[in-house]
Design a protein around this motif. Structure first.
Motif, PDB file in Angstrom:
ATOM      1  N   LEU A 159      -3.613   3.329  -9.303  1.00 13.86           N
ATOM      2  CA  LEU A 159      -3.380   4.528  -8.502  1.00 13.86           C
ATOM      3  C   LEU A 159      -2.624   5.487  -9.428  1.00 13.86           C
ATOM      4  CD1 LEU A 159      -3.492   6.056  -5.855  1.00 13.86           C
ATOM      5  CD2 LEU A 159      -1.531   4.744  -5.056  1.00 13.86           C
ATOM      6  N   PHE A 204       2.224   1.215   3.629  1.00 10.59           N
ATOM      7  CA  PHE A 204       1.316   2.281   4.029  1.00 10.59           C
ATOM      8  C   PHE A 204       2.007   3.340   4.903  1.00 10.59           C
ATOM      9  CE2 PHE A 204      -2.892   3.717   5.942  1.00 10.59           C
ATOM     10  CZ  PHE A 204      -3.300   4.327   4.770  1.00 10.59           C
ATOM     11  N   LEU A 234       6.477  -0.442   0.753  1.00  7.09           N
ATOM     12  CA  LEU A 234       5.728   0.796   1.000  1.00  7.09           C
ATOM     13  C   LEU A 234       4.964   0.741   2.322  1.00  7.09           C
ATOM     14  CD1 LEU A 234       4.475   1.420  -2.617  1.00  7.09           C
ATOM     15  CD2 LEU A 234       5.875   3.002  -1.268  1.00  7.09           C
ATOM     16  N   HIS A 252       3.607  10.239   7.413  1.00  7.91           N
ATOM     17  CA  HIS A 252       2.301   9.606   7.248  1.00  7.91           C
ATOM     18  C   HIS A 252       1.756   9.150   8.600  1.00  7.91           C
ATOM     19  CE1 HIS A 252       2.818   9.921   2.975  1.00  7.91           C
ATOM     20  NE2 HIS A 252       4.021   9.414   3.097  1.00  7.91           N
ATOM     21  N   LEU A 257       0.820  -1.224   0.000  1.00 16.03           N
ATOM     22  CA  LEU A 257       0.000   0.000   0.000  1.00 16.03           C
ATOM     23  C   LEU A 257       0.850   1.268   0.000  1.00 16.03           C
ATOM     24  CD1 LEU A 257      -2.839  -0.665   2.600  1.00 16.03           C
ATOM     25  CD2 LEU A 257      -2.912  -0.959   0.114  1.00 16.03           C
ATOM     26  N   HIS A 258       0.591   2.119  -0.977  1.00 17.19           N
ATOM     27  CA  HIS A 258       1.264   3.421  -0.993  1.00 17.19           C
ATOM     28  C   HIS A 258       0.568   4.343   0.013  1.00 17.19           C
ATOM     29  CE1 HIS A 258       2.771   7.298  -2.290  1.00 17.19           C
ATOM     30  NE2 HIS A 258       3.749   6.639  -2.896  1.00 17.19           N
ATOM     31  N   PRO A 259       1.348   5.106   0.797  1.00 17.22           N
ATOM     32  CA  PRO A 259       0.725   5.935   1.835  1.00 17.22           C
ATOM     33  C   PRO A 259      -0.181   7.041   1.287  1.00 17.22           C
ATOM     34  CG  PRO A 259       3.090   6.390   1.657  1.00 17.22           C
ATOM     35  CD  PRO A 259       2.814   5.180   0.829  1.00 17.22           C
ATOM     36  N   ALA A 260      -0.036   7.396   0.023  1.00 18.21           N
ATOM     37  CA  ALA A 260      -0.879   8.469  -0.519  1.00 18.21           C
ATOM     38  C   ALA A 260      -2.125   7.919  -1.216  1.00 18.21           C
ATOM     39  CB  ALA A 260      -0.070   9.330  -1.491  1.00 18.21           C
ATOM     40  N   THR A 261      -2.444   6.666  -1.002  1.00 15.70           N
ATOM     41  CA  THR A 261      -3.634   6.085  -1.623  1.00 15.70           C
ATOM     42  C   THR A 261      -4.897   6.713  -1.024  1.00 15.70           C
ATOM     43  OG1 THR A 261      -2.381   4.018  -1.686  1.00 15.70           O
ATOM     44  CG2 THR A 261      -4.718   3.877  -2.225  1.00 15.70           C
TER      45      THR A 261
END
Lengths: 486, 441, 123
Positions: free
Chosen positions: B408, B272, B270, A324, A98-102
């Protein structure tokens, strides 16, 4: 542990032309950066193949000692067992990718995880809300102090420039207060190791922003005057900060919020079993009592009335202290631990930690000097050997323990005694393990008398022995380039 | 007492209570005032089996979308060799504490020494610490160090083009510590040297913070900056995306005093938002001012080359009231990720990854512009694998539409601006799909 | 030369209007092996009671507090290469030399006997 020291550096295994990777290729036309923006110096990294890398680091690991290797009675560090299911859930691809800016709607599971842990910590701490954003215990302390500063500032109460810290505090407390821009006032301990309320009283005035305490304190002693201290602090208009490094023995027994603390942090890598990783990553969530939530750092995770979760920012917030939502993979581990223990397990953990500590203390206090009698909580401090006629120091005892396959206790902390030896067994150690440790500690005390040279020269049995710290600090060699230039 | 993590039998507990001279564990809490005792159950679920824990997280995982990632903004979707996951799981690494006992911690100490060595070479600096929490806090620490180093000057400049998250954290630390922060103007997407020099002229500046890859993905040209800062006795601090430095001009080559940033791009998932790793490298003259811990080489009594934590006296636990940093850990395990990544990839592998990203980003940028729905925000500025587009439809619309297609699209940084990154992980087909989506709006 | 002492364990040897500032023998013993001395630059102003640098051993770091105010006219460069000179002979290996701006400040300092009592009390 591998008792042979494998000392080659990865740079020394390098051979020109070897490689350890293969990346997917798109075969697109090559684009070049302008010459003036390109790196011109050669990047000299090792050239190694995959099997060599694996063997190198695998061998290196065998020169290390972890909780999985053996007993780790390191005081104030809560070196409990790190459950394996925690690692499995932290490595779950549905989270690691998961990318933190999702956008929120695509990461509802991750936000729910964050929110669920936040609520569980609030319940355990007796607080209204937690932020999980701080990256470590010290980072949590700083964040908590900034919450306090934002609170006072919001009331226009800007003359509060001081933070009171007991002389037995963890060294990070005053350092965090200094970084937060506060002046530090030290309050002395009484002979029984607890804060002297009479000493505290005259220090409390309208220039004090906060008092930082840990309970039990660094001697493992419960500050039983805490209700009185809390009301004095609050009467002076200051807030009471709880350093959560010693939370473990209070699990199931008492909550910082109920003791009167306004702001606290928790070390997930201590009380909530996430691995220390050789120094990090940890996590230092910060909780606040009702009325202070809006000052927590941005961003925050909230639950909406429809059951969904959102990431929000609050204008009254102290600002942001991380990019984040903190060390998310560490947070996942802590939640796995809480679910694995459940209500009942959490309530037992603290008690067993206290039982283990008292058992070790009572079993050794005839041969090691116990400066403060009585029950302790999760840890206690000896002031060196009981027999002061030997020239054996706490450092010698600690090093001799390494020979016997134990990690050393925390030594020369707290600063209240000259020969502090701080032992914290944690609840995941068995009676057999503790008995064997006690036997070894008694053997060392005997050796100190009969064959002191053996103890003084320890360790004799470790992969390396007696590194020259002075030379390292006088003529620092801090990278491979300097090593090769010698 | 019956939990699988607790070894205590009832018989064990009896033996131990006897030794302690009490009849129940509650007696060991007799010193806790009655009104403080927690008498009810926690409002938490009952103990779960491993299967139930696994199901719980699987269910949460299903509530996250599996997306093709064109988002960056400081954190990138890169390939990480399987070796990393395997080696970092070695419990001797994973479950060790800080290496305070060097005799039984050579594993940790040695990989940190390798990490420091590699980071020095990557950034073109002479000293590296053992790592910090992340790139934002490492930059804030550099700001604090600059002020401490300058002694009497209390003003730090930060370019408006630095990533917003970094600016935010730097401002938080500065605000509460009483450090004045001024923003250097942005002109056409890059740092204005004139604006910096006007601010430097006041003579009260301790440090200047700029970014080698800025908030728009632009690789900035810092010719002359180091001389300007030196003349004003201010430290030049460069924030970088670690992987870039295998390809672009390094802080060392620009003449910077300090290089900081995030090393997530070097093999760290990543996850999150963390854990990541903040790196902190500097010129040798600043060695004793660097926050955090440092590992050094020395010899043991048998003459073996060994590694120890060194320069520890700098740490806050000694000069605590005057501390300008309170960090007392590093990102131990994350520096192992980075070290193994750089070992496997080497200089060639890292520059291959950058080339793939660069080629892909330029391909995608060209195709997107050709749709007529957007243009490059700064068409004359060079970029590596990330670029900013100004969209004629709301950027939010592109993001939402792409999400429906499992993509994304990027990070929206303004109503009509989208920051898009390409790495070796996205295929041409996936880029073409994004282009089709934009075209369809 | 007359020697004055500060309770923070610095000494100042005074020769006319010039003072030689270092740490006392008691202080060097307490610190242990000195590995680094952080010194100001020539031309810097130091102020009585304020720190002008720091001294580090393997395990401890301590601020250096100026016993009197003045301008730094020389720093002991030998300590940069060999900080252990402080351990060998603290009283003769001064750290900075200052031009006193207010010699009256010296009256606030301790003489040898008074300083010995301070050390005695700390022990």
């Amino acid at each position: 542990m591998n008792r042979d020291f494998y000392s080659k550096l990865i740079f020394e295994l390098s051979q020109p032309g070897r490689k350890g990777y293969k990346i997917p290729e798109n075969h697109l036309p090559e684009v070049k950066l302008p010459e003036n923006l390109k790196r011109t110096s050669k990047l000299e990294l090792p050239e190694v193949d995959e099997p060599s890398v694996v063997r190198h680091y695998n061998n290196m690991s065998t020169n290390n000692f972890g909780v999985d290797s053996g007993f780790y009675p390191l005081g104030s560090c809560t070196m409990k067992y790190n459950p394996k299911i925690n690692e499995e859930v932290a490595a779950h691809p549905a989270f690691t990718s998961l990318h933190p800016a999702t956008p929120d709607k695509a990461v509802q599971g991750a936000l729910e995880l964050y929110y669920t842990l936040q609520c569980a910590l609030s319940e355990v701490g007796g607080m209204a809300e937690f932020t999980l954003n701080p990256y470590a215990g010290a980072h949590g302390e700083l964040t908590g102090l900034l919450v306090i500063k934002a609170y006072h500032n919001s009331r226009g109460d800007v003359k509060r420039t001081k933070v009171i810290v007991p002389d037995s505090a963890h060294g990070t407390n005053p350092a965090s207060a200094a970084v937060a821009g506060y002046e530090i006032i030290e309050v002395k301990s009484r002979p029984d190791g607890t804060v002297d309320v009479e000493d505290l009283k005259p220090l409390l005035d309208d220039t004090v922003a906060a008092v930082m305490m840990t309970n039990p304190n660094t001697l493992g002693i419960f500050e039983k005057n805490i209700p009185e201290i809390a009301s004095l602090v609050h009467a002076a208009g200051a807030l009471l900060y709880y350093d959560g490094a010693n939370l473990n023995p209070m699990l199931g027994m008492a909550r910082p919020g109920d003791m009167g603390f306004d702001v606290m942090h928790i070390n997930l890598h201590k009380t909530f079993s996430t691995p220390h990783g050789g120094g990090g990553p940890g996590a230092g969530p910060v909780g606040v009592r009702a009325g202070l939530e809006q000052f927590l750092p941005n961003p925050r995770v909230v639950k909406n009335s429809d059951g969904s979760f959102s990431v929000i920012s609050d204008k009254k917030s102290l600002g942001s202290i991380s990019a984040h939502l903190g060390n998310f993979a560490v947070e996942a581990r802590a939640l796995a631990y809480i679910l694995s223990l459940g209500n009942q397990g959490l309530k037992e953990a603290g008690k067993l930690a206290t039982l283990n500590a008292n058992y070790v203390k009572e079993s050794l206090k005839d041969v090691y000097c116990l400066p403060i009698e009585g029950v302790c909580k999760h840890e206690f401090v000896f002031d060196g050997l009981a027999d002061k006629s030997t020239c054996v120091t706490t450092l010698n005892v600690a090093k001799r323990l390494l020979d016997h396959g134990y990690h050393a206790p925390t030594i020369y902390f707290p600063l209240l005694f000259h020969e502090s030896l701080m032992i914290e067994p944690t609840e995941t150690e068995s009676l057999q393990t503790l008995d064997e440790f006690i036997d070894v500690m008694r053997d060392i005390a005997r050796e100190a008398k009969e064959t002191p040279d053996v103890v003084k020269n320890a360790p004799l049995n470790t992969p390396i022995s007696h590194p020259d710290d002075t030379e390292a600090a006088l003529h620092p060699i801090v990278n491979y380039t300097e090593l090769t230039e010698l | 007492m019956s939990h699988r993590y607790f070894p205590h039998t009832d018989a064990d507990i009896d033996v131990m209570l006897k030794k302690c001279g009490v009849t129940s564990i509650d007696d060991l809490y007799a010193d806790v005032p009655e009104q403080l005792l927690f008498r009810r159950d926690y409002n938490l679920p009952d103990e779960m089996s491993e299967k139930e824990v696994r199901d719980f997280f699987n269910n949460l995982g299903k509530k996250n979308d599996d997306l093709v990632c064109f988002a960056g903004n400081g954190f990138y979707d890169h390939y990480a060799p399987a070796v990393i996951g395997s080696l970092i799981a070695r419990s001797e690494f994973l479950t060790a504490y800080t290496p305070y006992q060097p005799e039984i911690s050579q594993g940790t100490l040695q990989y940190i020494f390798e990490y420091q060595s590699m980071m020095c070479r990557l950034t073109g600096m002479e000293v590296s610490n053992a790592s910090m929490y992340d790139g934002t806090t490492a930059t804030a620490e550099a700001m604090m160090m600059a002020v401490a180093h300058a002694r009497k000057r209390n003003h730090v400049l930060i370019s408006s083009t630095v990533n917003q998250a970094v600016i935010d954290v730097v401002k938080t630390y500065a605000g509460y510590h009483g450090v004045e922060i001024s923003l250097i103007d942005e002109v056409d997407g890059v740092t204005s040297r004139d604006s910096m020099n006007q601010l430097l002229a006041k003579g009260d500046v301790a440090g200047v913070i700029v970014a080698t890859r800025n908030r728009y993905g632009i690789i900035e040209d810092f010719a002359g900056f180091a001389d300007d800062c030196k003349a004003a006795k201010a430290l030049l601090i460069m924030n970088c995306v670690a992987l870039d430095l295998a390809t672009i001009k390094t802080p060392g080559e620009w003449g910077a005093d300090v290089a900081v940033g995030d090393a997530q791009s070097l093999g760290i998932p990543l996850s999150f938002g963390g854990p990541y790793l903040g790196f902190f490298c500097a010129k040798k003259a600043l060695m004793r001012k660097i926050p955090g811990r440092i590992v050094g080489a020395t010899k043991d009594k048998d003459g073996r080359r060994v590694f120890v934590l060194t320069l520890q006296a700098r740490e806050q636990h000694i000069r605590r009231e005057k501390a300008t940093s309170n960090i007392c850990s590093n990102q131990g395990l994350m520096s192992l990720y980075v070290t193994i990544y750089m070992s496997l990839m080497g200089a060639k592998g890292m520059s291959d990854v950058n080339r793939q990203g660069c080629d892909g980003a330029h391909y995608l940028a060209e195709k997107l512009v050709a749709t007529g729905k957007c243009k490059l925000t700064f068409p004359n500025r060079p970029f590596l694998n990330e670029f900013c587009i100004t969209t004629s439809v709301p950027a939010q619309k592109i993001v939402d539409r792409a999400l429906e297609e499992g993509i994304l699209a990027g990070v929206q940084i303004a109503e009509d601006r989208l920051l898009i990154a390409v790495t070796e992980m996205q295929t041409v087909k996936e880029m073409d799909r994004l282009v089709e989506i934009v075209k369809s709006l | 030369m007359k020697i004055y002492y500060a309770p923070s364990h610095e000494y100042i040897k005074v020769d006319g209007n010039v003072g030689y500032v270092g740490i006392t023998d008691y202080a060097q013993k307490a610190l242990g092996n000195v590995v680094y001395v952080d010194m100001p630059e020539v031309g810097d102003e130091v102020e009585a009671g304020e720190d002008f640098g720091a001294i580090e051993s393997v395990k401890a770091a301590s601020d250096l507090i100026a016993p009197a105010s003045g301008e730094v006219i020389e720093v002991n460069e030998a300590l940069a290469d060999n900080p252990r000179l402080v351990n060998e002979d603290a009283m003769n290996n001064w750290i900075i030399k200052i031009e006193l701006s207010d010699p009256a400040e010296l009256d606030n300092l301790l003489d040898e006997a008074a300083y010995a009592k301070v050390c005695e009390a700390e022990h």
